[in-house]
Design an enzyme around this catalytic site. Structure first.
Site, PDB file in Angstrom:
ATOM      1  N   HIS A  66       5.532  -1.202 -12.229  1.00  0.00           N
ATOM      2  CA  HIS A  66       6.165  -1.479 -11.049  1.00  0.00           C
ATOM      3  C   HIS A  66       5.055  -2.047  -9.858  1.00  0.00           C
ATOM      4  CE1 HIS A  66       6.464   2.502  -9.470  1.00  0.00           C
ATOM      5  NE2 HIS A  66       6.602   2.763 -10.663  1.00  0.00           N
ATOM      6  N   HIS A  91      -1.559   1.408  -3.397  1.00  0.00           N
ATOM      7  CA  HIS A  91      -1.072   0.515  -4.322  1.00  0.00           C
ATOM      8  C   HIS A  91      -0.544  -0.613  -3.315  1.00  0.00           C
ATOM      9  CE1 HIS A  91       2.579   3.123  -3.270  1.00  0.00           C
ATOM     10  NE2 HIS A  91       2.999   2.033  -2.941  1.00  0.00           N
ATOM     11  N   HIS A  93       2.534  -3.772  -2.499  1.00  0.00           N
ATOM     12  CA  HIS A  93       4.069  -4.520  -2.707  1.00  0.00           C
ATOM     13  C   HIS A  93       3.798  -6.048  -2.152  1.00  0.00           C
ATOM     14  CE1 HIS A  93       6.017  -0.632  -2.748  1.00  0.00           C
ATOM     15  NE2 HIS A  93       5.051  -0.057  -2.196  1.00  0.00           N
ATOM     16  N   GLU A 104       7.115  -4.421   2.968  1.00  0.00           N
ATOM     17  CA  GLU A 104       8.308  -3.597   2.964  1.00  0.00           C
ATOM     18  C   GLU A 104       9.023  -3.496   4.181  1.00  0.00           C
ATOM     19  OE1 GLU A 104       7.640  -0.391   0.147  1.00  0.00           O
ATOM     20  OE2 GLU A 104       8.910  -1.574  -1.081  1.00  0.00           O
ATOM     21  N   HIS A 117       0.102   0.620   0.459  1.00  0.00           N
ATOM     22  CA  HIS A 117       0.335   1.848   0.796  1.00  0.00           C
ATOM     23  C   HIS A 117      -0.855   3.025   0.396  1.00  0.00           C
ATOM     24  CE1 HIS A 117       4.878   0.959   0.897  1.00  0.00           C
ATOM     25  NE2 HIS A 117       4.232   0.633   2.145  1.00  0.00           N
ATOM     26  N   THR A 197       9.577   4.416  -1.156  1.00  0.00           N
ATOM     27  CA  THR A 197      10.363   3.112  -1.429  1.00  0.00           C
ATOM     28  C   THR A 197      10.759   2.903  -2.520  1.00  0.00           C
ATOM     29  OG1 THR A 197       8.510   1.599  -1.402  1.00  0.00           O
ATOM     30  CG2 THR A 197       9.248   2.334   0.739  1.00  0.00           C
ATOM     31  N   THR A 198      10.628   3.633  -3.595  1.00  0.00           N
ATOM     32  CA  THR A 198      11.177   3.278  -4.863  1.00  0.00           C
ATOM     33  C   THR A 198      11.816   4.766  -5.628  1.00  0.00           C
ATOM     34  OG1 THR A 198       9.050   4.085  -6.190  1.00  0.00           O
ATOM     35  CG2 THR A 198       9.192   1.680  -5.482  1.00  0.00           C
TER      36      THR A 198
HETATM   37  S1  BO1 Z   1       5.623   4.368  -1.493  1.00  0.00           S
HETATM   38  O1  BO1 Z   1       4.457   4.607  -0.960  1.00  0.00           O
HETATM   39  O2  BO1 Z   1       6.654   4.785  -0.642  1.00  0.00           O
HETATM   40  N1  BO1 Z   1       5.948   2.905  -1.931  1.00  0.00           N
HETATM   41  C1  BO1 Z   1       5.712   5.486  -3.169  1.00  0.00           C
HETATM   42  C2  BO1 Z   1       6.917   5.097  -3.881  1.00  0.00           C
HETATM   43  C3  BO1 Z   1       6.963   6.040  -5.089  1.00  0.00           C
HETATM   44  C4  BO1 Z   1       5.970   6.963  -5.337  1.00  0.00           C
HETATM   45  C5  BO1 Z   1       5.108   7.183  -4.235  1.00  0.00           C
HETATM   46  C6  BO1 Z   1       4.922   6.431  -3.228  1.00  0.00           C
HETATM   47  N2  BO1 Z   1       6.098   7.670  -6.427  1.00  0.00           N
HETATM   48  C7  BO1 Z   1       5.543   9.052  -6.599  1.00  0.00           C
HETATM   49  C8  BO1 Z   1       6.034   9.727  -7.840  1.00  0.00           C
HETATM   50  C9  BO1 Z   1       5.284  10.738  -8.377  1.00  0.00           C
HETATM   51  C10 BO1 Z   1       3.544  10.454  -8.235  1.00  0.00           C
HETATM   52  C11 BO1 Z   1       3.282   9.922  -6.817  1.00  0.00           C
HETATM   53  C12 BO1 Z   1       1.690   9.607  -6.894  1.00  0.00           C
HETATM   54  O3  BO1 Z   1       4.112   8.865  -6.800  1.00  0.00           O
HETATM   55  O4  BO1 Z   1       7.321   9.949  -7.972  1.00  0.00           O
HETATM   56  O5  BO1 Z   1       5.504  11.210  -9.724  1.00  0.00           O
HETATM   57  O6  BO1 Z   1       3.176  11.785  -8.443  1.00  0.00           O
HETATM   58  O7  BO1 Z   1       1.507   8.723  -7.640  1.00  0.00           O
HETATM   59 ZN    ZN Z   2       4.515   1.504  -1.627  1.00  0.00          ZN
END
Ligand code: BO1
Ligand code: ZN
Length: 246
Positions: A66, A91, A93, A104, A117, A197-198
């Protein structure tokens, strides 16, 4: 290039049946509408530590299906928040491949081409990101708007190597200068309490989104490997967005 089928915008309405927090409060992203903003003269410039030391070590770039994400060492951290927030990963988007409207967060409805992000966890209180991810003060994410403009050498390395990880779960290691990916001005930003956001959408994120976008060239944008992975704006409810600028 391929499209993210798991988290594309038209699939979002299903998230809350499996992940109740996605239908709950303090969700992200939001639209930074002028009437939500409140100037706060006490918001200090964002300070980060060891963001360029990261160039000395090999970091793992991976595609988790994703987003394309880069693991970060925990000696990189934000030093200007009430707790130390240590880096975990960054990462991107992006929007659809031709339109590239994939940020986002939005500003008065304007969507930027993309958003980076940099995800950090509260390492004063929690031993690792897994322990922090669902805590109200667990995470701090730095958001960087990306727009099409000048060529950006710092991003070029990313995009080049991303072509090597088109498929879910593949890993590569390279060296990067993380500081060079941030906008020049770290003193102008939006600040509010929000969520991942996921899924699982935990309301655990202290959001800082920089006002000024960074640019990538049109040509660079054609090498972005994963599209359609942004969530639509969520309801602000009675949240205010603090801003460090007038
Ligand atoms: S975000 O920056 O809001 N787009 C975002 C969305 C999902 C995650 C992190 C940032 N997910 C989490 C996972 C965890 C993992 C962590 C770091 O990211 O739910 O399992 O440890 O990779
Ligand atoms: Zn993100």
């Amino acid at each position: 290039h391929f499209y993210c089928h798991c988290f594309r915008p038209d699939g979002e309405h299903n998230w809350s049946s499996n992940y109740p927090f996605c239908g709950g409060a303090f969700q992200s992203p939001i639209d930074f509408q002028t009437q939500l903003l409140r100037y706060d003269p006490n918001l200090p410039p964002i300070q980060v530590q060891n963001y360029n030391l990261a160039t000395k070590e090999q970091l793992t770039l991976s595609n988790n299906g994703h987003s394309v994400q880069l693991s970060l060492p925990s000696h990189m951290y934000i030093s200007s928040l009430p707790h130390r927030y240590s880096a975990a990963q960054l990462h991107f988007h992006w929007g659809s491949s031709n339109l590239l409207t994939g940020s986002e967060h939005t500003v008065n409805g304007k969507r930027f081409a993309g958003e980076m992000h940099v995800v950090h966890f509260n390492s004063d209180k929690y031993p690792n990101i897994s322990m922090a991810v669902d805590k109200h003060d667990g995470l701090a994410v730095l958001g960087v708007f990306i727009e099409i403009g000048e060529f950006n050498p710092a991003f070029d390395k990313f995009f080049k190597y991303m072509n090597g990880i088109k498929y879910r779960g593949t890993l590569l290691s390279y060296t990067f200068n993380i500081h060079a990916l941030l906008p020049a001005r770290l003193d102008e930003y939006y600040r509010y309490d929000g969520s991942l956001t996921t899924p699982p959408c935990y309301p655990s994120v202290l959001w800082t989104v920089f006002r000024r976008p960074v640019t990538i060239s049109r040509k660079q944008s054609t090498t972005v490997p994963l599209h359609g992975n942004y969530r639509k704006p969520q309801i602000a409810d009675n949240r205010v967005v603090l801003v460090s600028f007038k």
